[in-house]
Every structure is written in structure tokens, then in C-alpha cells.
Motif scaffolding. Structure first.
Motif, PDB file in Angstrom:
ATOM      1  N   GLY A 132      41.175  55.106  42.314  1.00  0.00           N
ATOM      2  CA  GLY A 132      40.938  55.988  41.183  1.00  0.00           C
ATOM      3  C   GLY A 132      40.437  57.339  41.623  1.00  0.00           C
ATOM      4  O   GLY A 132      40.496  57.712  42.804  1.00  0.00           O
ATOM      5  N   ALA A 266      45.664  49.086  34.824  1.00  0.00           N
ATOM      6  CA  ALA A 266      44.859  50.293  34.640  1.00  0.00           C
ATOM      7  C   ALA A 266      43.779  50.049  33.607  1.00  0.00           C
ATOM      8  O   ALA A 266      43.942  49.245  32.684  1.00  0.00           O
ATOM      9  CB  ALA A 266      45.740  51.470  34.215  1.00  0.00           C
ATOM     10  N   THR A 279      45.866  57.170  34.009  1.00  0.00           N
ATOM     11  CA  THR A 279      45.752  55.741  33.707  1.00  0.00           C
ATOM     12  C   THR A 279      46.388  55.414  32.359  1.00  0.00           C
ATOM     13  O   THR A 279      47.057  54.393  32.202  1.00  0.00           O
ATOM     14  CB  THR A 279      44.276  55.310  33.706  1.00  0.00           C
ATOM     15  OG1 THR A 279      43.495  56.277  33.004  1.00  0.00           O
ATOM     16  CG2 THR A 279      43.740  55.192  35.117  1.00  0.00           C
TER      17      THR A 279
END
Length: 379
Positions: A132, A266, A279
Motif C-alpha cells: 500500500g 483491497a 484501491t
């Protein structure tokens, strides 16, 4: 620590060549050929594609390559060299047409084989990549940390890139949950980047493993980060993206996972938040929705039948005997009202909000983060 002798001469020479051509890869035209296609070329074609005016010199150096010198250099760096012909080489990497010839590994007691298996896909332990944003918000970091902790405790190996933000939070959580974590570096495995993550890297090397396809001493190159991402995706059965903008590097990992036929998941974010657009787009395009660790394990159950998995720790805050006022403040923090000023209904309410936050912090229901904000603790 000695280098693994089963790292064959041919594979060691290929790893040397990748390090030798690292600067050429850095300046190669980006549109000429996809990175995986370049890395899948054999030695002679790779030299021809990237060597430029140095082609004769590189050919001469390759012919003079001494694998024993490479083994000794690996040992001096405190690493092991595991090549693709070794039974300890992670089996899932063979799914990548451009799989690394060698993994240079820093671990204890051959932890890499325990964490990722080797040789036989049917006996490989479950593994999930958590990636991320580097500049993730406090709640995203808390979520990544909690996912890593819960999955590690459930017997899942957490794979990430030791980068700032979500990657490091996932590793920290996995260490807290039992230590099942593997960090894949874009430098040599003996050179942690960024340097601020050296202490975390040392902790990972104790109970987990640090790996790289690049020879010891190799510095950071821009191309090596997406190259590192393809290894992260290949090592995991499922890649989970936690907070990513539309052009986030973590989406490269998700794309590699899709190319290899792996699952992608996600964590959703606010529809209007640019930091979560990546995402949210993944979810729109069919990625699995992750709200808690059980969602990740459900994905693994569908992939591998759940062999070796233990019950997960819930991602939602554990029920507590809270008064209505404390519950109101905790729920507001969980909803994103992160500061005392945002939580208070007015100046006269600020004292009671600060008292509630202090009590919730003592109870482990919220946690203060840099900047004076609070996040709901994910248990």
C-alpha cells in the motif's frame, strides 16, 4: 553464516549479470519492452538488449566470472544464496516466467523454507502480500498492522517490501503476531532501504526472512522497485492492497499478481478520497473486498483449502464494557474524526472528550498517533 553450496554456477553468474547491468536497466527506454519481458531474456540477449557500447566488455567479464568469488562475497555479507534449482527455492516463484535465478537470503535456521516452503507447491505454507501507500493515513497503517498481526497468528506468511507506510506496518504486525513475515528488497539483501527501516529489518531477519534477487551490496535503482514487486506478487497466493492512490506503486504489485493468475484484494476507502482511489478502482474491477482478516482467509480457503490455517483475529474492535459516552467517542474515532477538536461538539465538550480519549487509550480502544490524532485500535 555460509553461502548455500547448491546455488549453481550458472544461476550465480546470472545474478552477477543482473547486478552488472543494473545501471543499464536504470537508463533503458521505458517503452521499449516490459520489465518482465526484459528479465526473462537469456544472458546473451539481455547483454545485447541493454549493454550498449559496453557489450564486448560485459561479455569478457561474464566469461571471467568466478562463482566461488560470488559465494565468498555472499557469505561475507551474512547471506545465503538459494538458486532456482535448489529444493529450498520457493516453489511459487516458478510461476513467474522471469523468476529470479538466485534469492539472496538473510534469515536464521533457513526460516525462508519454513515460511514459504520449497520444491512442492502442495506443501507450501499459505502466504499473503500486504502492500500500500508509503504516505498512508493513520487508520490505514493501523489496518495494515492488524492484518499482518492477525494473519501471522493464523499461520499465514506475510510478504511485503519493507517500504515506508503500509509495507512496514504489515511487517510490524506480523512480527507481533508470531513473526511469519518475508521482506523483499529492491537493493541487496544486506542493504536495507530506506535506512530508517534498518531496525525493523534486523527484527525481521531474526524470526522471518529478508530476500533480494540482487547481489550483495547493490544500491537502490528505480527499476528495481517494480522488479521487487513482481517477486512479492509471485511469492503470495493473494495480494491485499491497503490504501493506494491511482498511480501508487502498490498497484504494480497487484497487476503482476493478475498477470500470474493470482488473486487480488483491497481495503475500501472513502469514495472521494484520492489516496484511496487506487484501491477503490481495484474493487470496482473485481478485487476481493477486505474488511477484516477473515475476508483474507476466506480468499485463501478458496485458493488452497485452508491447510494449516488457524482461526483469525477479528479486525473490528473487540467488544468492551463501555459507557454510552465512551462508545460514542470510540465509534466517532473509528469513523474518522481523529482529533479532539473534531470529536467535541463545542468548546464546553472538549474537556469531557479529552477525558474519554484518555480512558479509551488506557483500555486499549484507541491509540494516539503522531500529530495528536487518534485511531481506533484494531484488535
Amino acid at each position: 553464516m555460509s553461502a548455500v553450496r547448491s546455488a549453481c554456477d550458472t544461476c550465480l553468474r546470472r545474478a552477477w549479470l543482473l547486478g552488472r547491468l543494473a545501471g543499464h536497466l536504470e537508463h533503458a527506454p521505458r517503452a521499449r519492452r516490459a520489465l518482465r519481458d526484459v528479465l526473462a531474456l537469456d544472458d546473451l540477449r539481455l547483454i545485447a538488449a541493454l549493454g550498449g557500447g559496453e557489450v564486448p566488455v560485459i561479455h569478457a567479464e561474464r566469461a571471467a566470472f568466478d562463482p566461488q568469488v560470488a559465494r565468498e562475497r555472499t557469505a561475507r555479507a551474512g547471506l545465503r544464496a538459494v538458486c532456482r534449482h535448489d529444493r529450498r527455492y520457493p516453489a511459487r516463484l516458478h510461476d513467474d516466467t522471469a523468476s529470479p535465478a538466485v534469492l539472496f537470503v538473510r534469515d536464521r535456521d533457513e526460516a525462508l523454507a519454513r515460511l514459504l516452503g520449497g520444491g512442492d507447491l502442495d506443501t507450501c505454507p499459505p502466504a499473503v502480500a500486504i502492500v500500500g501507500a508509503r504516505r498512508a493515513g493513520p487508520q490505514a497503517l493501523e489496518t495494515a498492522r492488524a492484518l499482518g498481526r492477525s494473519l501471522s497468528a493464523a499461520g499465514v506468511t506475510v510478504v511485503s517490501g519493507l517500504a515506508l507506510g503500509v509495507d512496514s506496518a504489515a511487517h510490524e504486525g506480523a512480527l507481533a503476531g508470531g513473526g511469519r513475515t518475508v521482506a523483499v528488497l529492491a537493493t541487496g539483501a544486506d542493504r536495507t532501504y530506506p535506512r530508517t527501516k534498518v531496525p525493523l529489518g534486523e527484527r525481521i531477519a531474526v524470526s522471518g526472512a529478508i530476500v533480494s534477487e540482487l547481489p550483495p551490496g547493490t544500491p537502490a535503482y528505480r527499476w528495481a522497485f517494480p522488479s521487487r514487486n513482481r517477486i512479492i506478487a509471485a511469492l503470495a497466493q493473494l495480494t491485499v492492497v491497503v490504501e493506494a492512490a491511482q498511480r501508487s506503486g502498490s498497484l504494480i504489485t497487484a497487476d503482476f499478481a493478475v498477470q500470474m493468475g493470482r488473486e487480488v484484494a483491497a481495503v475500501p476507502g472513502p469514495a472521494a478520497g484520492p489516496h484511496c482511489r487506487g484501491t477503490n478502482l481495484l474493487l470496482r474491477d473485481g478485487a476481493h473486498l477486505v474488511l477484516e482478516p477473515a475476508d483474507v482467509l476466506d480468499g485463501l480457503l478458496g485458493i488452497a483449502g485452508g491447510a494449516g490455517l488457524r482461526p483469525p483475529t477479528p479486525l473490528t474492535p473487540a467488544p468492551a464494557e463501555l459507557t454510552a459516552d465512551l462508545r460514542r467517542v470510540r465509534d466517532a474515532v473509528a469513523a474518522g474524526r481523529a482529533t479532539p477538536a473534531a470529536l467535541a461538539d463545542g468548546p464546553e465538550d472538549l474537556v469531557s472528550v479529552l477525558a474519554a480519549l484518555s480512558e479509551l487509550e488506557l483500555l486499549g480502544e484507541v491509540r494516539r498517533v503522531p500529530g495528536g490524532a487518534y485511531v481506533a485500535t484494531v484488535r
